[in-house]
Every structure is written in structure tokens, then in C-alpha cells.
Design a protein around this motif. Sequence first.
Motif: not given
Length: 247
Positions: A74-84, A129-135, A173-175, A212-214
Motif C-alpha cells: 500500500e505504501q513504500s519508501a515512506r518515512l514517518g512517526q517522528l511523534q513517537r 506529523g511529518l512525513a518524507l517519501t523517498l524516490p 507525487g501529486a495528491l 512511484p515518485l520520480a
Amino acid sequence: MSVVGVTALRGPGFFLDRKRLRELALGRRDQYRTARPYPHAVFDGFLGAELALELASGFPGPAHDGWMRRDYREQSARLGQLQRSGFEGVDPALRHLLAELSSMAFLDFLRALTGVEGLIADPHFRGAGLALTLPGGHLALHADFNRDRTRHLERKVTVIYYLGKDWQPEWGGALELWDEPRTRCEASFLPVLDRLVVMAHGDTFWHGHPAPLACPEGRYRASLAAYYYVAAPAPDEDAAHGAIWAV
């Protein structure tokens, strides 16, 4: 989409201008409520270029120790959960923005825009919170979770703020906002710097960035999200009262 800039009182911090936000919301509320495929509004230049560039420069990169990585179908190369970790190690300006998204000024803005009374912010940013998606990363079409089970609240509004400095359309990467049967994307918004998206929550309000993000190596899709809720009326609401004074 006009550039708005709704901050004031720059100094040791910055604060959202309550009056300016209300004017902005009232001017866009009809557009929000009639937007397709479901209520939403987009505000470009929301905080102003100077502050947005500062926030983008301070956004944590993939080497930040607090990120949790997601790599699923469902989702790949996505970073999150800094609120932890309570956003430990996150730039102070970004942490200040998180606090302002729970402020009186911003809640009043959302109420004027959406018409939803009694909105409640989530200072713990559960799922947000914050999220970062990689290429190469993506986020499949989905409808978000509907309740805060810890506080027994019903979700009503989603806010996403983007910090994609010099973002190029060919990077994707458009919503994407899709219709109820998921046959057509009816709205699409690139994650460009200083863009704020406000959208209603619903179990058939499909959205994501499925392709996929290009973007090139060293560039990332950076965003910050906040969710807003309402409380269901209590069974004994009519028995509510003010303070009882022992005098």
C-alpha cells in the motif's frame, strides 16, 4: 490559487494571524463545500516564501534517527512517526508550526472554512506529523481511519502542508482526489513549497499519490499533516452544568 501569507509577529517565533485567517476562510468556504469529488480547498503561499524556505531547510532528511520506514504494497519508501519520540531533534521552527496547527487561530480558520463546529486538534499527531517519501515511494489510494480511539473522537478534517522546494511536475507525487467508485481522479495537487490542503474526511473520500515518485536521488516529498476531530454528544448532555460554587 492566490498567495496569501498568514503569519505575523516574527521574532523568536511566528504566529498565525487570526483575523487574516478568518478572512481567508470566509472567502473560500463556498468553494470548499462545493469542491469535487468531496469538500477541499488549496492555499498556495500559505505562510509566505521566507518562512516556508526556512521550514523546508530544517525538514529532517532520511538520516534522522527517529524515522520509521514503511515498505508495504500500500505504501513504500515512506518515512514517518517522528511523534513517537515527541519530535525530538526536529527543527524548532517545524515544531512551532505543529503547535500553531493546534492553535485558536487555526481552529477558528478551519471552522469558518468547513462549517464544522467544535473541532478538536490532536497534539499527539497520531498517524500524522511529518512525513518524507523517498524516490520511488508511493501511497496507494485510501480512505483514512475515522476515529481517535484513545479520546473517543470522530475524525472530520485533514490538513496537509507541503514543503517541496523547487518541486518539478515531472517528479510526480501529486495528491490525487478520486471519485467514490474510484474510476476517475477529479483533483490533483503537486507537493510544492508552502501549499496547504484542507479536505473533509469520509469513508469514501479516496486520495493518495499512487504512482512511484520520480524525483532524483537526494530529493524527497516532504509534508506535514494534522487531523481534526469532533466529540459525539454525551447521552446526558442536557444535564451538563457550569461550576458549582461552595460559598
